[in-house]
Design an enzyme around this catalytic site. Sequence first.
Site, PDB file in Angstrom:
ATOM      1  N   LEU A   1       0.842  -1.201   0.000  1.00 55.76           N
ATOM      2  CA  LEU A   1       0.000   0.000   0.000  1.00 55.76           C
ATOM      3  C   LEU A   1       0.874   1.247   0.000  1.00 55.76           C
ATOM      4  O   LEU A   1       0.460   2.298   0.471  1.00 55.76           O
ATOM      5  CB  LEU A   1      -0.910   0.003   1.243  1.00 55.76           C
ATOM      6  CG  LEU A   1      -2.091  -0.971   1.225  1.00 55.76           C
ATOM      7  CD1 LEU A   1      -2.857  -0.920   2.537  1.00 55.76           C
ATOM      8  CD2 LEU A   1      -3.032  -0.676   0.048  1.00 55.76           C
TER       9      LEU A   1
ATOM     10  N   CYS B   1       8.510  -9.017 -12.981  1.00 55.55           N
ATOM     11  CA  CYS B   1       7.333  -9.883 -12.801  1.00 55.55           C
ATOM     12  C   CYS B   1       6.003  -9.174 -12.988  1.00 55.55           C
ATOM     13  O   CYS B   1       5.215  -9.565 -13.849  1.00 55.55           O
ATOM     14  CB  CYS B   1       7.376 -10.509 -11.413  1.00 55.55           C
ATOM     15  SG  CYS B   1       8.693 -11.699 -11.243  1.00 55.55           S
TER      16      CYS B   1
HETATM   17  C1  UDX Z   1       7.159  -9.523  -7.152  1.00 59.95           C
HETATM   18  C2  UDX Z   1       6.342 -10.338  -6.133  1.00 59.95           C
HETATM   19  O1  UDX Z   1       6.321  -9.651  -4.880  1.00 59.95           O
HETATM   20  C3  UDX Z   1       6.893 -11.732  -5.982  1.00 59.95           C
HETATM   21  O2  UDX Z   1       6.073 -12.501  -5.118  1.00 59.95           O
HETATM   22  C4  UDX Z   1       6.957 -12.391  -7.363  1.00 59.95           C
HETATM   23  O3  UDX Z   1       7.493 -13.692  -7.287  1.00 59.95           O
HETATM   24  C5  UDX Z   1       7.756 -11.545  -8.329  1.00 59.95           C
HETATM   25  O4  UDX Z   1       7.200 -10.228  -8.386  1.00 59.95           O
HETATM   26  P1  UDX Z   1       9.472  -8.210  -7.149  1.00 59.95           P
HETATM   27  O5  UDX Z   1       9.202  -7.885  -8.575  1.00 59.95           O
HETATM   28  O6  UDX Z   1      10.824  -8.661  -6.764  1.00 59.95           O
HETATM   29  O7  UDX Z   1       8.461  -9.346  -6.626  1.00 59.95           O
HETATM   30  O8  UDX Z   1       9.172  -6.892  -6.321  1.00 59.95           O
HETATM   31  P2  UDX Z   1       8.147  -6.352  -5.225  1.00 59.95           P
HETATM   32  O9  UDX Z   1       8.856  -6.137  -3.954  1.00 59.95           O
HETATM   33  O10 UDX Z   1       6.930  -7.157  -5.166  1.00 59.95           O
HETATM   34  O11 UDX Z   1       7.847  -4.913  -5.864  1.00 59.95           O
HETATM   35  C6  UDX Z   1       7.329  -4.784  -7.180  1.00 59.95           C
HETATM   36  C7  UDX Z   1       7.181  -3.339  -7.555  1.00 59.95           C
HETATM   37  O12 UDX Z   1       6.114  -2.734  -6.839  1.00 59.95           O
HETATM   38  C8  UDX Z   1       8.407  -2.469  -7.293  1.00 59.95           C
HETATM   39  O13 UDX Z   1       8.579  -1.601  -8.386  1.00 59.95           O
HETATM   40  C9  UDX Z   1       8.054  -1.702  -6.040  1.00 59.95           C
HETATM   41  O14 UDX Z   1       8.718  -0.472  -5.960  1.00 59.95           O
HETATM   42  C10 UDX Z   1       6.562  -1.528  -6.231  1.00 59.95           C
HETATM   43  N1  UDX Z   1       5.819  -1.373  -4.969  1.00 59.95           N
HETATM   44  C11 UDX Z   1       5.785  -2.395  -4.067  1.00 59.95           C
HETATM   45  C12 UDX Z   1       5.094  -0.201  -4.733  1.00 59.95           C
HETATM   46  O15 UDX Z   1       5.096   0.721  -5.557  1.00 59.95           O
HETATM   47  N2  UDX Z   1       4.355  -0.095  -3.581  1.00 59.95           N
HETATM   48  C13 UDX Z   1       4.297  -1.096  -2.665  1.00 59.95           C
HETATM   49  O16 UDX Z   1       3.594  -0.924  -1.651  1.00 59.95           O
HETATM   50  C14 UDX Z   1       5.039  -2.279  -2.899  1.00 59.95           C
END
Ligand code: UDX
Length: 459
Positions: free
Chosen positions: A277, A287
Site C-alpha cells: 500500500l 514480474c
Molecule cells: C514480485 C512479487 O512480490 C513476488 O512474489 C513475485 O514472485 C515476483 O514479483 P518483485 O518484482 O521482486 O516481486 O518486487 P516487489 O517487492 O513485489 O515490488 C514490485 C514493484 O512494486 C516495485 O517496483 C516496487 O517499488 C513496487 N511497490 C511495491 C510499490 O510501488 N508499492 C508497494 O507498496 C510495494
Amino acid sequence: MKDAEKLKIMIVGTGYVGLTTGMALAYLGHRVTCVDKDTAIIDKLERGISTIYEQGLEDLLKETRSRATFTGSIVDHLPGTDIVIIAVGTPSKSNGDTDLSYVEGVAKEIGLALDPEDPPVVVNKSTVPIGTARRVETVIKEELEKRGVRCALSVASNPEFLREGAALHDTFYPDRIVVGAEEMQALNLLRQMYAPILEQTFNPPQAVPRPEGYQLPALVTTSPTSAELIKYTANAFLAMKISFINEIAGIADKVGADINEVAKGIGLDKRIGPGFLQAGAGWGGSCFPKDVRSLLFTASQYNCDLELVRAALEVNRRQRKKVIEKLQEALKVVRGSTVGILGLSFKPNTDDIRESPAIDVIGELLDMGARVKAYDPVAEEKYRQNYPGQEVVYCDTAGEAARESDAVLILTDWDEFYHLPWKELGESMKNKIVIDGRNMLNGRELKTLGFSYSGIGRQ
Ligand code: UDX
C-alpha cells in the site's frame, strides 16, 4: 523414500529464481546441478562469484561448493536426477503473450536425455501461462517418441513467490509453498525436497536469519492448472493493490489528505493488510508488468475481460506521468532545467532496472529538454549499458546528483536516501525542490530546511 540428503536436483536457468532456489536447496543438503547455456555465467558461478545482486548469495555459493555443480549441459548431467526444475526466462511477446521457446527448448533436451527406466519428476518454476505443464509433458513425450521409448511422466507446477532483494529470505521462509501435481509420486518427492523448509529443521544461514515469530509455511497442493493460475493471480492482485492506493493518492492530493496516513488507516484492517500500500511512482520489475500483461492475454483468449487487472496496468502507466506533472508544477518550465534523479533500479536492494519507472521518467525529461543527472547505489552500470541512447550524467553520490540541480526526484526508496544530509544537499542545489516519488522522506522536516517538498498524495 530416499534420504532427503541424497535428492539429486537439476535446475535449468540461473536467473534470480533458478540460482536462489538452487543455492537454497544445496544449502539444505541436496545435491544440485545448476545449468545455464551462458558459459560466462557458469564460469563465474564456478569461481564462487554471484551473477546477480542478492544478499547472502555469494556466501551460499561458497558454502555449498561440495554439493553444487555448474554446467552448460542438461544432457550430460540428467541421468540419475530425481527432480528437474525448469527456471528459465519467459519473456513477453509484443502482444502480451508469453514466449515459451526457452521452456520448450529445455523440455526437448529433457526428452532427449531422460532415462525411461528412471525418469525424473519435471517441475515448472518459471512463470508460465495456464496449460504449460501439459505442454511441457507433450514436448518431452514427442522427443521420447522420436527415440522410440515410452515412460510415465510427471510434470508439476511449483510457482515461486520470491521478491528480488529478499530472494533468499523468501525461499527459506515462505508464507506458503504451492505444488500443483496430478501424481502422488511427484507430490511426495517435492514434499521431500521442501521438507527442511516446511519443517524449518535447518540452521539458518548467517546472512539469512529466521524471522522472529515465523510460522511454519503451509504446503498448498493443487492441480497444475490451479497452481499456474495462483501465480498470476497473486501478482495481479498485488499490482492491483498498489495501483489502487496510487489511484486514491490522486484524490488525497486534491482534498489535502496524506496517503501514507490513509494507507496505515486501512492497512490495519486485517481483511486488507498493510503490505503493498505504498503509493509512489508505481510498480516495475521483471514480474508484475509481464505477468499482468500475460494474464490479460490469456483472459482475452478465453473471451474474458479482466477489467480490474487492465485498470491496474493503466493506473500504473499514468503514475509515471504523475511524477513528471509534479515536477512541472514545481519547476514551471522544465526545458533548460537540471534534474537530479535518485534511484534507477525498479526497487531498492537490487540492480535490476527492468520496467523501472526511471526509464520512462528520464526518457520523458530528456524529451522535454531537461538535463538529467542520476545516481543509484548499484544499478548505474546496468542502466548505462541498457540505455546508451539516454544522455544522462551519471554521478557517484547522491550529493553529486543534487549539486547545481533545480530539483531532485526520488524514484527508488533506497535506504541511504533516508539518511542523506539534506541540509547540505539543499545548499548545493540551484533550487531546493524535492519530488519524492516514493513517499519516503519526512516532508515537514524538509520544509523546515527550506525545501519545496512534494510527494505522491501528500501535501
Ligand atoms: C514480485 C512479487 O512480490 C513476488 O512474489 C513475485 O514472485 C515476483 O514479483 P518483485 O518484482 O521482486 O516481486 O518486487 P516487489 O517487492 O513485489 O515490488 C514490485 C514493484 O512494486 C516495485 O517496483 C516496487 O517499488 C513496487 N511497490 C511495491 C510499490 O510501488 N508499492 C508497494 O507498496 C510495494
